[in-house]
Design a protein around this motif. Sequence first.
Motif, PDB file in Angstrom:
ATOM      1  N   LEU A   1       0.831  -1.215   0.000  1.00  7.39           N
ATOM      2  CA  LEU A   1       0.000   0.000   0.000  1.00  7.39           C
ATOM      3  C   LEU A   1       0.861   1.260   0.000  1.00  7.39           C
ATOM      4  O   LEU A   1       0.540   2.229  -0.683  1.00  7.39           O
ATOM      5  CB  LEU A   1      -0.941   0.012   1.208  1.00  7.39           C
ATOM      6  CG  LEU A   1      -2.060  -1.033   1.216  1.00  7.39           C
ATOM      7  CD1 LEU A   1      -2.892  -0.899   2.489  1.00  7.39           C
ATOM      8  CD2 LEU A   1      -2.931  -0.928  -0.011  1.00  7.39           C
TER       9      LEU A   1
ATOM     10  N   LEU B   1      -1.679   4.392  -0.820  1.00  4.52           N
ATOM     11  CA  LEU B   1      -3.031   4.133  -0.315  1.00  4.52           C
ATOM     12  C   LEU B   1      -3.017   3.982   1.192  1.00  4.52           C
ATOM     13  O   LEU B   1      -2.104   3.370   1.742  1.00  4.52           O
ATOM     14  CB  LEU B   1      -3.543   2.815  -0.892  1.00  4.52           C
ATOM     15  CG  LEU B   1      -4.217   2.829  -2.241  1.00  4.52           C
ATOM     16  CD1 LEU B   1      -4.432   1.403  -2.716  1.00  4.52           C
ATOM     17  CD2 LEU B   1      -5.531   3.556  -2.160  1.00  4.52           C
TER      18      LEU B   1
ATOM     19  N   ARG C   1      -8.923   3.366   2.743  1.00  2.00           N
ATOM     20  CA  ARG C   1      -9.316   3.606   1.351  1.00  2.00           C
ATOM     21  C   ARG C   1      -9.111   2.365   0.480  1.00  2.00           C
ATOM     22  O   ARG C   1      -9.415   2.374  -0.707  1.00  2.00           O
ATOM     23  CB  ARG C   1      -8.532   4.783   0.787  1.00  2.00           C
ATOM     24  CG  ARG C   1      -8.856   6.091   1.496  1.00  2.00           C
ATOM     25  CD  ARG C   1      -8.147   7.241   0.862  1.00  2.00           C
ATOM     26  NE  ARG C   1      -8.490   7.363  -0.549  1.00  2.00           N
ATOM     27  CZ  ARG C   1      -9.372   8.212  -1.050  1.00  2.00           C
ATOM     28  NH1 ARG C   1     -10.009   9.021  -0.239  1.00  2.00           N
ATOM     29  NH2 ARG C   1      -9.598   8.265  -2.339  1.00  2.00           N
ATOM     30  N   CYS C   2      -8.588   1.300   1.060  1.00  2.00           N
ATOM     31  CA  CYS C   2      -8.302   0.062   0.326  1.00  2.00           C
ATOM     32  C   CYS C   2      -9.607  -0.683   0.045  1.00  2.00           C
ATOM     33  O   CYS C   2     -10.459  -0.808   0.915  1.00  2.00           O
ATOM     34  CB  CYS C   2      -7.363  -0.792   1.160  1.00  2.00           C
ATOM     35  SG  CYS C   2      -6.913  -2.322   0.377  1.00  2.00           S
TER      36      CYS C   2
ATOM     37  N   HIS D   1      -8.147  -3.282  -4.893  1.00  2.00           N
ATOM     38  CA  HIS D   1      -6.734  -3.158  -4.521  1.00  2.00           C
ATOM     39  C   HIS D   1      -6.174  -4.507  -4.070  1.00  2.00           C
ATOM     40  O   HIS D   1      -5.018  -4.825  -4.329  1.00  2.00           O
ATOM     41  CB  HIS D   1      -6.555  -2.106  -3.421  1.00  2.00           C
ATOM     42  CG  HIS D   1      -6.951  -0.734  -3.864  1.00  2.00           C
ATOM     43  ND1 HIS D   1      -8.057  -0.095  -3.364  1.00  2.00           N
ATOM     44  CD2 HIS D   1      -6.400   0.099  -4.782  1.00  2.00           C
ATOM     45  CE1 HIS D   1      -8.167   1.091  -3.949  1.00  2.00           C
ATOM     46  NE2 HIS D   1      -7.177   1.231  -4.815  1.00  2.00           N
TER      47      HIS D   1
END
Length: 174
Positions: free
Chosen positions: A44, A51, A55-56, A60
């Motif tokens: 990430l 990221l 927000r993942c 992703h």
Amino acid sequence: MIATTTITTISSPPSSSSPISPSTTLSRYENQKRRDWNTFGQYLQNHRPPLSLPRCSGAHVLEFLRYLDQFGKTKVHTNLCPFFGHPNPPAPCPCPLRQAWGSLDALIGRLRAAFEENGGQPENNPFGARAVRLYLREVRDSQSKARGISYEKKKRKRPLPPAPLPPVPPPPNR
């Protein structure tokens, strides 16, 4: 969609990449879960743009799984390969190495648990997203066809019912 494939696993010796503190002895599973969580966190951070975990999304996670394919050790034969559908191919071929379905499935299980242990809410767990489950099913099915051997759920053995105890003789009269 994933191409239909055949697989052959190439194994390597395990490595010990992180030291274990002498005061804490974690199980092999807990150590692996920690390493997997740290690897995902690093992924990430290196993502462009970087990221944050909140927000993942499942998308992703799929990107991460596809990224991991380059480090796979399982030969996955395409449907154009002459060894497609052969569990034990007789010769080498140029088909790609990928992550085996079982490895990906176990990884997602550990990351799902780690997400919640690190404060994530179960309903927001990107590792449990429908897209991730569908991707794992697609990988399993395509690798199964490629091997010519289906993956079947292991049937749980039911415990035998307890044997009846022999009758207890009555106490002697005195």
